[in-house]
Design a protein around this motif. Sequence first.
Motif, PDB file in Angstrom:
ATOM      1  N   ILE A 127       1.066  -1.421  -0.008  1.00  0.00           N
ATOM      2  CA  ILE A 127       0.076  -0.009   0.144  1.00  0.00           C
ATOM      3  C   ILE A 127       0.857   1.170   0.175  1.00  0.00           C
ATOM      4  O   ILE A 127       1.723   1.442   0.993  1.00  0.00           O
ATOM      5  N   SER A 128       0.731   2.079  -0.932  1.00  0.00           N
ATOM      6  CA  SER A 128       1.603   3.386  -1.060  1.00  0.00           C
ATOM      7  C   SER A 128       0.822   4.509  -0.533  1.00  0.00           C
ATOM      8  O   SER A 128      -0.536   4.463  -0.713  1.00  0.00           O
ATOM      9  N   TYR A 129       1.352   5.496  -0.024  1.00  0.00           N
ATOM     10  CA  TYR A 129       0.632   7.045   0.432  1.00  0.00           C
ATOM     11  C   TYR A 129       1.382   8.064  -0.159  1.00  0.00           C
ATOM     12  O   TYR A 129       2.663   8.171  -0.606  1.00  0.00           O
ATOM     13  N   SER A 130       0.541   9.251  -0.378  1.00  0.00           N
ATOM     14  CA  SER A 130       1.046  10.465  -0.870  1.00  0.00           C
ATOM     15  C   SER A 130       1.110  11.526   0.121  1.00  0.00           C
ATOM     16  O   SER A 130      -0.082  11.454   0.888  1.00  0.00           O
TER      17      SER A 130
ATOM     18  N   TYR B  46       5.760  18.207   1.925  1.00  0.00           N
ATOM     19  CA  TYR B  46       5.695  17.223   2.954  1.00  0.00           C
ATOM     20  C   TYR B  46       6.306  15.784   2.336  1.00  0.00           C
ATOM     21  O   TYR B  46       6.198  15.680   1.038  1.00  0.00           O
ATOM     22  N   GLU B  47       6.813  15.201   3.103  1.00  0.00           N
ATOM     23  CA  GLU B  47       7.321  13.780   2.701  1.00  0.00           C
ATOM     24  C   GLU B  47       6.935  12.607   3.798  1.00  0.00           C
ATOM     25  O   GLU B  47       6.652  13.137   4.946  1.00  0.00           O
ATOM     26  N   TYR B  48       6.633  11.298   3.052  1.00  0.00           N
ATOM     27  CA  TYR B  48       6.180  10.523   3.973  1.00  0.00           C
ATOM     28  C   TYR B  48       7.217   9.724   4.961  1.00  0.00           C
ATOM     29  O   TYR B  48       8.329   9.791   4.469  1.00  0.00           O
ATOM     30  N   ASP B  49       6.789   9.707   6.428  1.00  0.00           N
ATOM     31  CA  ASP B  49       7.633   8.944   7.279  1.00  0.00           C
ATOM     32  C   ASP B  49       6.959   7.511   7.338  1.00  0.00           C
ATOM     33  O   ASP B  49       6.056   7.260   8.058  1.00  0.00           O
ATOM     34  N   THR B  50       8.071   6.866   7.157  1.00  0.00           N
ATOM     35  CA  THR B  50       7.708   5.108   7.200  1.00  0.00           C
ATOM     36  C   THR B  50       7.560   4.801   8.566  1.00  0.00           C
ATOM     37  O   THR B  50       7.068   3.783   8.766  1.00  0.00           O
ATOM     38  N   VAL B  51       8.429   5.221   9.319  1.00  0.00           N
ATOM     39  CA  VAL B  51       8.468   5.008  10.805  1.00  0.00           C
ATOM     40  C   VAL B  51       7.379   5.502  11.677  1.00  0.00           C
ATOM     41  O   VAL B  51       6.437   4.678  12.140  1.00  0.00           O
TER      42      VAL B  51
ATOM     43  N   GLU C 130       4.693   6.456  10.071  1.00  0.00           N
ATOM     44  CA  GLU C 130       3.729   6.439   9.075  1.00  0.00           C
ATOM     45  C   GLU C 130       2.758   7.839   8.931  1.00  0.00           C
ATOM     46  O   GLU C 130       1.571   7.531   9.149  1.00  0.00           O
ATOM     47  N   GLN C 131       3.381   8.750   8.914  1.00  0.00           N
ATOM     48  CA  GLN C 131       2.677   9.988   8.675  1.00  0.00           C
ATOM     49  C   GLN C 131       3.565  11.094   7.891  1.00  0.00           C
ATOM     50  O   GLN C 131       4.625  10.846   7.648  1.00  0.00           O
TER      51      GLN C 131
ATOM     52  N   PRO D 229       3.569  17.065  11.937  1.00  0.00           N
ATOM     53  CA  PRO D 229       3.538  15.976  10.851  1.00  0.00           C
ATOM     54  C   PRO D 229       2.165  16.071  10.341  1.00  0.00           C
ATOM     55  O   PRO D 229       1.253  16.629  10.901  1.00  0.00           O
ATOM     56  N   VAL D 230       2.064  15.667   9.072  1.00  0.00           N
ATOM     57  CA  VAL D 230       0.430  15.396   8.353  1.00  0.00           C
ATOM     58  C   VAL D 230       0.462  13.901   8.323  1.00  0.00           C
ATOM     59  O   VAL D 230       1.217  13.318   7.839  1.00  0.00           O
ATOM     60  N   PRO D 231      -0.959  13.545   8.662  1.00  0.00           N
ATOM     61  CA  PRO D 231      -1.277  12.128   8.283  1.00  0.00           C
ATOM     62  C   PRO D 231      -1.267  11.819   6.898  1.00  0.00           C
ATOM     63  O   PRO D 231      -1.445  12.673   6.025  1.00  0.00           O
ATOM     64  N   ALA D 232      -0.400  10.536   6.554  1.00  0.00           N
ATOM     65  CA  ALA D 232      -0.743  10.083   5.191  1.00  0.00           C
ATOM     66  C   ALA D 232      -1.947   9.727   4.628  1.00  0.00           C
ATOM     67  O   ALA D 232      -2.795   9.330   5.367  1.00  0.00           O
TER      68      ALA D 232
END
Length: 417
Positions: free
Chosen positions: A25-28, A33-38, A40-41, A94-97
């Motif tokens: 599953i990919s998120y934008s 902003y950029e996605y933080d995988t740790v 998850e936002q 941070p901003v939610p993914a």
Amino acid sequence: MLWICVGLLLALFSHVLPQEAHEPISYSCTEGYEYDTVREQCKDIDECALLDDACKGGMQCINHFGGYLCLPKSAVIFTSQEGEEMPAQDPAPPVPAVPPNQPQPPRVFPDSQRRHSPLTIHCAPGFTADEHSVCRDIDECATGRYTCGAGQTCFNTRGSYSCQCPAGYQRNRNQCVDVNECETQNPCQHHCYNLIGSFMCQCETGHERAPDLVSCQDIDECSFSSYMCQYQCINTPGSYSCECPEGYQLQSNRLCQDVNECETGTHNCQDDEMCWNYYGGFRCYPRNPCETPYTQTSENRCICRSQTECQGLPPSIVYKYMSIQAERPVPADIFQIQATNIYANTHNTFRIKAGNEAGEFFLRRSSNVSAMLVLTKPLSGPREYVVDLEMITHHLTMNYRSSSVLRLTVIVGAYAF
């Protein structure tokens, strides 16, 4: 039978779901902003750290939520927090993914993060923010926001202003007082005199103020007039002096007076010679000027005693000497001749017998026994002229004629003085 169908459907459904859960599953994130995988936002991108030349022209880079600002280095940034203003030092929230193909939620932050907005700009004193949120200098002189005293002029500076006094004055608290330049600066080369708001320089005798009005330059007195000195003017620093040519001495600091070498004994004439002084020098003449067939009867007279030897010659010759300056104005009477012996029933005539080939002289008869030698042309020297002046005597009763010659030596000096 119904339960069987339901159980079969549940079994089939449970078999499908695990397969779908393992699909990636990919998120934008929104721009900035950029996605933080740790976590998850989405988290803010710090462009100021990533871009070396994010801002140009010496502006400072301020990271902002989803972007950055370029502001003057004098700008001070504050963020509001429930009506208070604090420096913006916390990292961006941070901003939610959001999964792909899903509508992005509006950028509304939790209350813990809402304290970072809105962004307000506070400029340093002397600056104000314009419509582009750029701090601009306030011209206090133009807006009247200054407190300069009377006689002072307001000059705008970056972020402030200054009050200055006119030239020649200095500030003393809120007043302008005179500056004594003669004590504080000593600007004059010679003498300084303080004036209200200024000063004046004066030069010593023989000097004048230079174009800069503070330096002094020598006055060339010799250039004023050719009459400063009779012969030669020598300029010296602050003064001048006169010089005379050889054979003269300075008199009254300007005039040149002839030195009589014959009287002072500074000549080199021999014992059998006579020293004759002229303007600027001297000449040595023989004490016995008589030549054969003449013999000397007195200091300056020669007589021919042999009638046979003196036939066609004047019976007597008298030697005379005179000196004149060069370039003497003409016509000028320079020498008078007169008969020494006066006889009755005689008539005398006068003429220039020799030495007047260029017509420099003219002999004018004054009376029966005298005549005047007249200079008709200005003479240059040093030079010597020998002129024979003849007097012819006619004896009316005896019908007899005799003559005598006066040999005049005219010595012309080198100068007109």
